[in-house]
Design a protein around this motif. Structure first.
Motif, short mmCIF file in Angstrom:
data_model
loop_
_atom_site.label_atom_id
_atom_site.label_comp_id
_atom_site.label_asym_id
_atom_site.label_seq_id
_atom_site.Cartn_x
_atom_site.Cartn_y
_atom_site.Cartn_z
N LYS A 217 18.51 42.42 0.17
CA LYS A 217 17.98 41.43 -0.77
C LYS A 217 17.84 40.03 -0.14
O LYS A 217 17.62 39.06 -0.84
CB LYS A 217 18.89 41.36 -2.00
CG LYS A 217 18.90 42.65 -2.83
CD LYS A 217 19.74 42.51 -4.08
CE LYS A 217 19.72 43.80 -4.90
NZ LYS A 217 20.55 43.69 -6.13
N SER A 218 17.97 39.96 1.16
CA SER A 218 17.88 38.68 1.86
C SER A 218 16.79 38.73 2.92
O SER A 218 16.95 39.38 3.96
CB SER A 218 19.23 38.33 2.51
OG SER A 218 19.11 37.19 3.34
N THR A 219 15.70 38.03 2.69
CA THR A 219 14.62 37.99 3.68
C THR A 219 15.05 37.19 4.91
O THR A 219 14.65 37.51 6.03
CB THR A 219 13.35 37.35 3.08
OG1 THR A 219 13.67 36.05 2.55
CG2 THR A 219 12.79 38.22 1.96
N GLN A 220 15.86 36.15 4.71
CA GLN A 220 16.36 35.36 5.84
C GLN A 220 17.28 36.20 6.71
O GLN A 220 17.21 36.15 7.94
CB GLN A 220 17.10 34.12 5.33
CG GLN A 220 16.20 33.08 4.68
CD GLN A 220 16.98 31.85 4.24
OE1 GLN A 220 18.20 31.90 4.04
NE2 GLN A 220 16.29 30.75 4.08
N GLY A 221 18.16 36.98 6.07
CA GLY A 221 19.07 37.84 6.81
C GLY A 221 18.32 38.92 7.58
O GLY A 221 18.68 39.26 8.71
N GLN A 222 17.26 39.44 6.97
CA GLN A 222 16.46 40.47 7.62
C GLN A 222 15.76 39.90 8.85
O GLN A 222 15.72 40.53 9.91
CB GLN A 222 15.43 41.03 6.65
CG GLN A 222 14.57 42.14 7.25
CD GLN A 222 13.60 42.74 6.25
OE1 GLN A 222 13.45 42.23 5.14
NE2 GLN A 222 12.94 43.82 6.63
N ARG A 223 15.24 38.71 8.70
CA ARG A 223 14.55 38.07 9.82
C ARG A 223 15.53 37.77 10.95
O ARG A 223 15.24 37.98 12.13
CB ARG A 223 13.90 36.78 9.33
CG ARG A 223 13.17 36.02 10.43
CD ARG A 223 12.77 34.63 9.95
NE ARG A 223 12.10 33.92 11.02
CZ ARG A 223 10.87 33.47 10.97
NH1 ARG A 223 10.15 33.65 9.90
NH2 ARG A 223 10.34 32.84 11.99
N PHE A 224 16.71 37.28 10.58
CA PHE A 224 17.76 36.98 11.55
C PHE A 224 18.12 38.25 12.32
O PHE A 224 18.21 38.25 13.56
CB PHE A 224 18.97 36.42 10.80
CG PHE A 224 20.08 35.91 11.69
CD1 PHE A 224 19.81 35.14 12.80
CD2 PHE A 224 21.40 36.18 11.37
CE1 PHE A 224 20.84 34.65 13.60
CE2 PHE A 224 22.44 35.69 12.15
CZ PHE A 224 22.15 34.93 13.27
N ALA A 225 18.33 39.36 11.61
CA ALA A 225 18.69 40.62 12.23
C ALA A 225 17.58 41.13 13.16
O ALA A 225 17.85 41.64 14.25
CB ALA A 225 18.99 41.66 11.15
N LYS A 226 16.34 40.97 12.72
CA LYS A 226 15.22 41.46 13.52
C LYS A 226 15.09 40.70 14.83
O LYS A 226 14.80 41.29 15.88
CB LYS A 226 13.92 41.34 12.72
CG LYS A 226 12.73 41.98 13.42
CD LYS A 226 11.49 41.98 12.53
CE LYS A 226 10.33 42.67 13.23
NZ LYS A 226 9.11 42.71 12.38
N ASN A 227 15.31 39.38 14.80
CA ASN A 227 15.24 38.59 16.03
C ASN A 227 16.36 38.98 16.99
O ASN A 227 16.16 39.01 18.21
CB ASN A 227 15.32 37.10 15.71
CG ASN A 227 13.95 36.50 15.40
OD1 ASN A 227 13.07 36.48 16.24
ND2 ASN A 227 13.78 36.02 14.18
#
Length: 309
Positions: A217-227
């Motif tokens: 439910k966190s787009t910021q967390g998903q982006r952080f993880a992907k980087n």
């Protein structure tokens, strides 16, 4: 009226004196210390604070910059000191202390890439070997983030040790949530992220299997993880690709933190082993390179976001 005015003046004078005194603290010069080395050992940028140091110690400086062995010198309190930009937080007591001490003499600011970025590092380990490994990795990572201008909070591992390496309880997680959310509000407006690092059965030999998870439910967390995942993929020693779709928080600890912490959070798991699953990335067991990979992923996430804005 006169007595009241006298009292107000006395209070003002005491406050002024205290404020003046609180702008510096005293440090005793050791063998071989010059102004640059003394300031560097206190986590300060010598080029930036040289002039201020001279002003605070004008009556004690002889022959330009020579310091006297055993003399106590005034050192300015500064928000950009590595003693303040890198702190260990004992969550249970909400107490802070600098992450580094003697290491400060070897640290210097490399860039301001991560200016106005705040990171919270939480670790979980299951064995003494894991504890030593994760402490080394976390300190290397914290140092790299700090010398690039970031504020770093490392959650102390004393609670995990007390539990004998067992899974965190809600009370323990609650302590982490309180101290992180408190500092998040103090740093409102800044880029802030939580990295939860978990190690399992780390051994002295063999490759490292790494996976990165995020809260769905966190787009910021998903982006952080992907980087983070992207930099690991570039250095992977396996040709097998990981399955990004499965990298979502499932364990109760991560979910509890994600649902209650204000900053976005990602989970990094590290374990030893030769077997490769769809969700794991295999890397060489080099601590320095591994810490650098994490910091590169962190920097990429921040820089990309800044570029978009």
């Amino acid at each position: 009226m006169k007595s009241r005015l006298s009292l107000l003046f006395w209070v003002w004078a005491c406050t002024f004196i205290f404020a003046q005194e609180s702008t510096y603290y005293k440090v005793v010069a050791e063998q071989g210390d010059g102004i640059f080395s003394l300031l560097r050992k206190q986590g300060l940028d010598p080029a930036k604070h040289y002039g201020e140091f001279l002003e605070l110690n004008s009556d004690k400086i002889k022959k330009g910059s020579a310091l006297k062995l055993g003399e106590a010198y005034n050192v300015p309190y500064a928000d950009d000191s590595f003693k303040k930009t890198g702190v260990m937080v004992e969550a249970k007591k909400d107490a802070e202390e600098p992450i580094f001490d003697k290491e400060l003499a070897q640290m210097s600011l490399k860039s301001n890439k991560l200016k106005d970025a705040v990171y919270y590092l939480i670790t979980e380990n299951s064995t003494e070997e894991d504890k030593d490994f994760i402490k080394d990795i976390t300190q290397r990572l914290a140092a790299e983030l700090m010398v690039n201008g970031a504020q770093v909070y490392v959650m102390g591992d004393e609670i995990a040790t007390d539990l004998g390496g067992d899974i965190f309880t809600k009370d323990v997680l609650g302590d982490y949530i309180k101290v992180v959310n408190k500092r998040y509000l103090q740093n409102t407006g800044k880029y802030q992220r939580v990295l939860f690092i978990r190690t399992e059965n780390i051994v002295n030999s063999g490759n490292l299997n790494v996976a990165v998870y995020h809260y769905n439910k966190s787009t910021q967390g998903q982006r952080f993880a992907k980087n983070l995942q992207n930099v690991f993929k570039e250095k992977s020693i396996s040709s097998k690709s990981s399955n990004e779709a499965s990298l979502i928080f499932e364990d109760q600890n991560s979910l509890y933190l994600a649902r209650n912490m204000l900053p976005a959070i990602s989970l990094l798991t590290i374990e030893s082993g030769s077997s490769i699953s769809d969700s794991k990335i295999s890397l060489k067991p080099n601590k320095k390179e591994f810490a650098n990979l994490i910091s590169n992923g962190i920097i990429n996430d921040y820089v990309d976001l800044e570029f978009e804005n």
